[in-house]
Write an enzyme that holds these catalytic residues in place. Structure first.
Site, PDB file in Angstrom:
ATOM      1  N   ASP A   1       0.854  -1.174   0.000  1.00  0.00           N
ATOM      2  CA  ASP A   1       0.000   0.000   0.000  1.00  0.00           C
ATOM      3  C   ASP A   1       0.894   1.228   0.000  1.00  0.00           C
ATOM      4  O   ASP A   1       2.117   1.126   0.134  1.00  0.00           O
ATOM      5  CB  ASP A   1      -0.906  -0.021   1.236  1.00  0.00           C
ATOM      6  CG  ASP A   1      -2.052   0.975   1.131  1.00  0.00           C
ATOM      7  OD1 ASP A   1      -2.204   1.577   0.044  1.00  0.00           O
ATOM      8  OD2 ASP A   1      -2.767   1.157   2.113  1.00  0.00           O
TER       9      ASP A   1
ATOM     10  N   ARG B   1      -6.942   4.105  -7.459  1.00  0.00           N
ATOM     11  CA  ARG B   1      -8.390   4.133  -7.192  1.00  0.00           C
ATOM     12  C   ARG B   1      -8.907   2.750  -6.829  1.00  0.00           C
ATOM     13  O   ARG B   1     -10.043   2.389  -7.157  1.00  0.00           O
ATOM     14  CB  ARG B   1      -9.159   4.648  -8.399  1.00  0.00           C
ATOM     15  CG  ARG B   1      -8.744   5.998  -8.922  1.00  0.00           C
ATOM     16  CD  ARG B   1      -9.278   7.112  -8.096  1.00  0.00           C
ATOM     17  NE  ARG B   1      -9.187   8.398  -8.776  1.00  0.00           N
ATOM     18  CZ  ARG B   1      -9.400   9.570  -8.189  1.00  0.00           C
ATOM     19  NH1 ARG B   1      -9.696   9.597  -6.896  1.00  0.00           N
ATOM     20  NH2 ARG B   1      -9.296  10.683  -8.857  1.00  0.00           N
TER      21      ARG B   1
END
Length: 1141
Positions: free
Chosen positions: A383, A788
């Protein structure tokens, strides 16, 4: 009410008796079932069943040539160790369960709150929880000490977040209980059945024929802690194992490593070979027995007497099982427990590594069984926020009504004292009002700071505070703010919370001064932009806002769009009636939640854009360097983030996911057909680039050779070029110009990056055709960035790669992979606590993979290979001996020697090697720079597998043949001893045994790469001396077979001749093979060591007169100089190879 719900009667234990108690039980055993259950669990392992069968067969005198204890005692020892470990683990669980179950809670009974233990709480009870105490069960809030029914909660035990969260009592119940008694409270609660959704709750509370919808905002979950609230009274909803915290824990998925999988196959192969050897020996046994072969009589009368009525077939069967027992050490019983001990010690050693710790945060290993997988990682999924970045948000810039401002610009603007009366500042006011009204931040009065689950919201509220807009507090129905010295109150109406699906948050309030209803909404630009009322905006304003939005994204800033809308009161009341009706419907039918979301979105249209915020989340320390090293090691790095494409791509450049040599391909189409065509086009483009690069490099390779020769002619010698290093260091001269030509001569290395956004990810996960094209591309891409993406999509992407590419993956914060790593951060530590490894900074991943991962890979591989080698060396002498004892199943070794070979004598050395051996000095600067290169070689080299096993297997066969036949031939030479005894079986056996033991020690000592005082203790007192004199002399005093020969061999010259001859042969052969391999087939370790020696020679030669090497080692050499030295070495090495050709 549907069946998927439960009905709770308030204050009526007799009617809630069917629900479980609040006691928890995490232990597996009790006093009665421990032994049978634990034993059954142990024999679920095939290996233990195999050893049990062996022990049973060895207890049968008819077929067993060995004493039963030599098979039973190792099995009992292994089972005892395993049962003892199970007992300790379960005892700790019992203690922990008792400690939790016996905590004190306050139960409402007979008009007062009385102390009871947690385990005595039942569903439907009313309990009180005091400040700083832990919630004993899942509760529905009835009343709090705050007059507005508000309470604050710390959920670190639940999700790792230490920021406080706000929960509320039901307003009507709160007011009713202020004037009434809890004993008067009657009614029922209908809610969901127990589940693991910690952020979801739907229910309907019915009191005095009135219904009140219950949501997650009214629920306190077990394990959380009350803060900044004197007390809370709640109704028990879920107890014990029905509580959400226990339901959400789940079960740890067992992960097997490539070594374990290969080990299972190899064990089966060994068993087949063992069975084949036993069949061959049983055939020869039957052949010797058959009277037709020996003129009607067996050849060996004392073995096959005339009165033996078994016959050749029965004798062959008995021989098969007898030899099966004699050869069963080919699969050592101690391997499993030794491997578990090795993993445990590796874990302990890793956790003691100080370089894996920082900021007083420990490095922890939560899965001890997959250490070697760290050395074969091919894909890393990470991440961005809190992993690559520090998750320390700072307000940098904003755009208000199309005009961009920095933080400093706003400070100048808000120096005006009379802000509220200045009409020109209305746009700024609404902008900051949205920030300080639409959020879930709370004020911690004790610490005098803002806290919230989202660092973005906390940073924005702090920024508003610095500019004069102060959020004071929020109650059940009011929001208090202050602008300069003016206090403003807004009535809180309702909130539409932020979710990963909605990507926005809205809050409806009423301005108490103007009586105007306002909706404030903030969210991602791609969601907000299509909800704007374009008719009410100036086109230039929107264009300038878009320009600012792209600018912030390219700078890597986190953007958020702020909007508002004035609501018509009559229309809102109609909407609110329908909303409450749907809420009641959802309370009864959770599946109606989509209908509620659709109704919420009705108000979130025709919005007015207030502005855009830009927050900076700085990269963590050494992130670019770590990612570059990962790429150098051949590891593909994926970044999965919720940011927009421009922001993610800029972060990719900043952290070296993308560099100058990287060709980026972007996929942001919105329909399935276009996405499919785009992936096909990318695949063709990559093939074209690869062909062009291959042809270009072929041409440049010939040019490079000519340029290298010319470069060498211009130098007086390579050594003179190298000696100039020190002079350049002193004069601080740059070698960049000298190395520029050499640098330009390198081969072109084109790398590719794929950036996928939004809808493309959705179709990628749901279209087989797109997946096929995607899976063709990604092995050729060094970097993939998914923008996204939602949390669910991140997990699905990891699973897609793992399932289809069959690669070993490492994901930070995700569980669907081979290795799971967590990083302790500010957004919550739950992912870290559920991981296999966790630490506090991304930079520690470098040492976890390149140091510990590679070490554990080669150590564990060597450990298993070595274990099989020493057992094949030891066991096959029994097989050879069968051809000289008429296949009579006579044991070659005395039982005690046979028993202790693996369990005592040779156990310590391989475990020490598997924990502490170091093939390279990772503290050395040059070696450290080469570790990614070493890792890339190790990753694809099968240190343990069929080929490696075959090599060790053949080595074991050759050594066993050498030991047995050389010793046998020497002992055939009979020499009279002073005792009058002649050499026989036990002299031969003991000599072979000694030779085998010392061969085992010689092999591991010669293969060891590091020698310290711990090494000498492990190989000396704990291994060699443990064999002799401790074991040898002590055992000979207690056994009968060889007692008369206990000391004869010490005075027997043949014994020492055998030892010296065999060990000398093995040692010389081992050294010759090692030297030949280093010269002809050097490994990456050999190459790096040689390069290090070359560099050390350079350093020695470059020392000025009167200087010491230590002084020079303290200097920091520029990277360019190190690269030049490396280039010079590679150049000379290549020239040498060309001369050899």
């Amino acid at each position: 009410m549907q069946q998927e719900s439960r009905k709770i009667i308030i204050n009526r234990r007799d009617q809630n008796i069917l629900f479980p108690s609040n006691a928890i039980k995490t232990s597996k055993y009790n006093m009665l079932n421990f032994f049978p259950k634990a034993i059954l669990l142990q024999f679920m392992r095939i290996a233990n069943i195999y050893f049990l069968v062996t022990a049973v067969l060895q207890s049968m005198p008819l077929i067993s040539p060995l004493a039963p204890f030599s098979a039973i005692s190792p099995l009992v020892f292994v089972l005892a160790v395993s049962l003892f470990r199970e007992m300790l683990e379960d005892y700790r669980k019992h203690r922990n369960d008792d400690m939790i179950n016996e905590q004190v809670a306050l139960l409402y009974n007979n008009y007062v709150f009385q102390k009871i233990q947690w385990k005595e709480i039942r569903v439907g009870d009313i309990v009180q929880v005091l400040e700083d105490f832990t919630i004993p069960a899942d509760l529905c809030i009835l009343r709090t000490s705050d007059e507005n029914g508000q309470c604050f909660l710390e959920t670190s035990n639940l999700d790792g977040e230490r920021n406080l969260k706000t929960k509320y009592a039901i307003t009507e119940i709160q007011e009713q209980m202020i004037h009434g008694k809890f004993s008067d409270l009657t009614g029922e609660l209908q809610c969901d059945k127990p589940n693991n959704r910690i952020h979801k709750f739907q229910g309907m509370l019915q009191v005095d024929l009135k219904q009140y919808p219950i949501s997650n905002n009214n629920i306190l979950l077990r394990g959380t802690t009350i803060k900044n609230t004197k007390w809370v009274v709640g109704l028990v909803v879920y107890t014990g194992h029905d509580c959400k915290i226990i339901k959400s824990q789940g079960k740890m998925r067992y992960k097997s490593t490539h070594i374990e999988r290969a080990l299972n196959i190899i064990v089966i192969v060994i068993l087949i070979l063992q069975a084949g050897a036993c069949i061959a020996l049983s055939f020869f046994t039957a052949y010797n027995y058959n009277p037709l072969n020996f003129e009607g009589k067996p050849q060996f009368i004392y073995i096959y007497p005339d009165n033996d009525k078994n016959g050749p077939v029965v004798t062959a069967v008995i021989s098969y099982f007898s030899n099966f027992l004699l050869l069963n050490s080919m699969v050592p019983i101690s391997l499993i427990i030794s491997l578990e001990t090795l993993k445990y010690l590796q874990t302990t050693w890793m956790e003691f590594d100080e370089q894996m710790q920082s900021e007083n945060q420990p490095f922890r290993v939560l899965n001890t069984m997959i250490h070697e997988e760290l050395g074969k990682i091919e894909y890393v999924f990470t991440d961005k926020t809190g992993t690559l970045t520090s998750n320390n948000m700072e307000f940098r810039q904003c755009c208000i009504k199309g005009i961009a401002y920095s933080n400093e610009d706003l400070l100048e603007i808000f120096k005006c004292d009379n802000i509220m009366n200045d009409l020109e500042l209305d746009k700024y006011i609404n902008f900051f009002l949205c920030i300080i009204i639409c959020h879930n931040v709370i004020v911690d009065e004790k610490l005098n700071e803002f806290q919230g689950s989202s660092p973005d919201e906390v940073a924005l509220v702090k920024a508003a505070f610095n500019h004069g807009f102060k959020f004071l507090k929020r109650t059940n129905n009011s929001i208090f703010i202050k602008v300069r010295e003016q206090l403003l109150v807004y009535e809180y109406i309702c909130e539409f919370e932020f979710t990963s699906d909605r990507k926005r948050m809205s809050m409806i309030v009423k301005d108490m001064q103007t009586e105007q209803l306002l909706l404030f909404c903030k969210g991602a630009d791609n969601i907000i932009w299509r909800r704007l009322d374009m008719r009410k905006h100036q086109e230039q304003e929107l264009q300038m806002s878009q320009v600012s939005l792209k600018k912030y994204s390219k700078e890597g800033l986190r953007t958020l769009c702020l909007t508002y809308k004035q609501l018509d009161e009559i229309q809102f009341q109609d909407w609110q009636k329908q909303y409450r009706s749907i809420q009641n419907e959802v309370a009864l039918d959770p599946e109606a939640i989509n209908k509620l979301k659709e109704h919420e979105s009705i108000l979130e249209h025709e919005l007015m854009l207030l502005g855009i915020t830009a927050l900076e989340d700085k990269l963590q320390e050494d992130v670019p360097e770590v990612i570059k090293s990962l790429h150098d090691a051949g590891i593909k790095v994926w970044m999965l983030t919720g940011d927009k494409m421009e922001t993610a791509e800029n972060i990719g450049h900043l952290c070296h996911l993308i560099d100058q040599s990287t060709k980026c391909f972007r996929v942001n189409q919105e329909d399935q057909e276009s996405i499919l065509m785009r992936f096909k086009k990318i695949g063709r483009s990559i093939q074209t680039y690869e062909k062009i690069t291959k042809k270009t490099n072929k041409v440049k390779k010939n040019q490079l050779l000519q340029q290298q020769l010319q470069w060498l002619r211009e130098q007086s010698s390579i050594n003179s070029q190298i000696r100039s290093v020190h002079k350049m260091k002193i004069n601080q001269m740059s070698v960049k110009s000298e190395g520029s030509d050499n640098h330009s001569q390198k081969e072109i290395k084109r790398t590719f990056a794929l950036i996928v956004e939004g809808d493309s990810i959705y179709y990628l996960l749901h279209s087989k055709q797109i997946q096929e094209e995607f899976l063709k591309i990604i092995p050729k891409c060094r970097t993939v960035i998914c923008c996204r993406s939602t949390p669910n999509q991140k997990a699905e992407i990891v699973g897609l790669v793992k399932k289809n590419l069959k690669s070993i993956t490492l994901a930070i914060g995700d569980g669907g992979n081979d290795v799971r790593v967590g990083i302790l951060g500010k957004e919550g530590n739950q992912a870290a606590m559920n991981s296999d490894y966790f630490f506090c900074q991304f930079k520690h991943l470098w040492r976890l993979l390149f140091v510990h991962g590679r070490w554990n890979l080669y150590r564990t591989s060597y450990f298993v290979n070595y274990f099989f080698f020493k057992n094949i060396l030891f066991t096959f002498q029994q097989f050879y001996f069968a051809f000289f004892n008429a296949f009579s199943s006579q044991s070659f070794y005395e039982d005690g020697y046979l028993l202790n070979f693996n369990t005592l004598i040779t156990a310590v050395a391989p475990v020490y090697y598997g924990v502490f051996d170091q093939d390279l000095d990772v503290q050395d600067t040059y070696i450290k720079s080469q570790l990614p290169r070493v890792y890339s070689e190790f990753k694809y080299h099968k240190l343990f597998g069929r080929r490696a096993f075959a090599k060790w297997y053949v080595s074991g066969l050759l050594c066993s043949a050498l030991v047995f036949f050389v010793t046998k031939q020497i002992y055939l030479i009979q020499v009279n001893s002073e005792s009058g005894r002649v050499d026989g079986l036990w002299q031969l056996s003991i000599s072979c045994y000694w030779s085998s033991v010392f061969i085992v020690f010689i092999v591991i000592i010669s293969d060891s790469n590091q020698f310290t005082w711990i090494t000498f203790i492990a190989y000396g007192p704990l291994s060699i001396l443990a064999f002799f004199p401790v074991f040898t002399l002590a055992w000979n005093e207690f056994q009968s077979e060889t007692k008369h020969y206990a000391y004869d061999w010490l005075g027997n010259a043949k014994f020492f001749i055998v030892i010296i001859l065999i060990l000398g042969t093995v040692f010389i052969f081992k050294r010759v093979v090692n030297i030949w391999q280093q010269l002809e087939y050097p490994t990456i370790i050999d190459k790096v060591r040689k390069e290090k020696q070359e560099l050390d020679q350079v350093v020695e030669q470059s020392l000025p007169p009167g200087s010491s090497r230590q002084e020079l080692s303290e200097l920091e050499f520029p990277i360019s100089i190190e690269n030049q030295v490396q280039g010079v070495y590679n150049l000379s090495h290549n020239m040498g190879q060309q001369r050899d050709m």
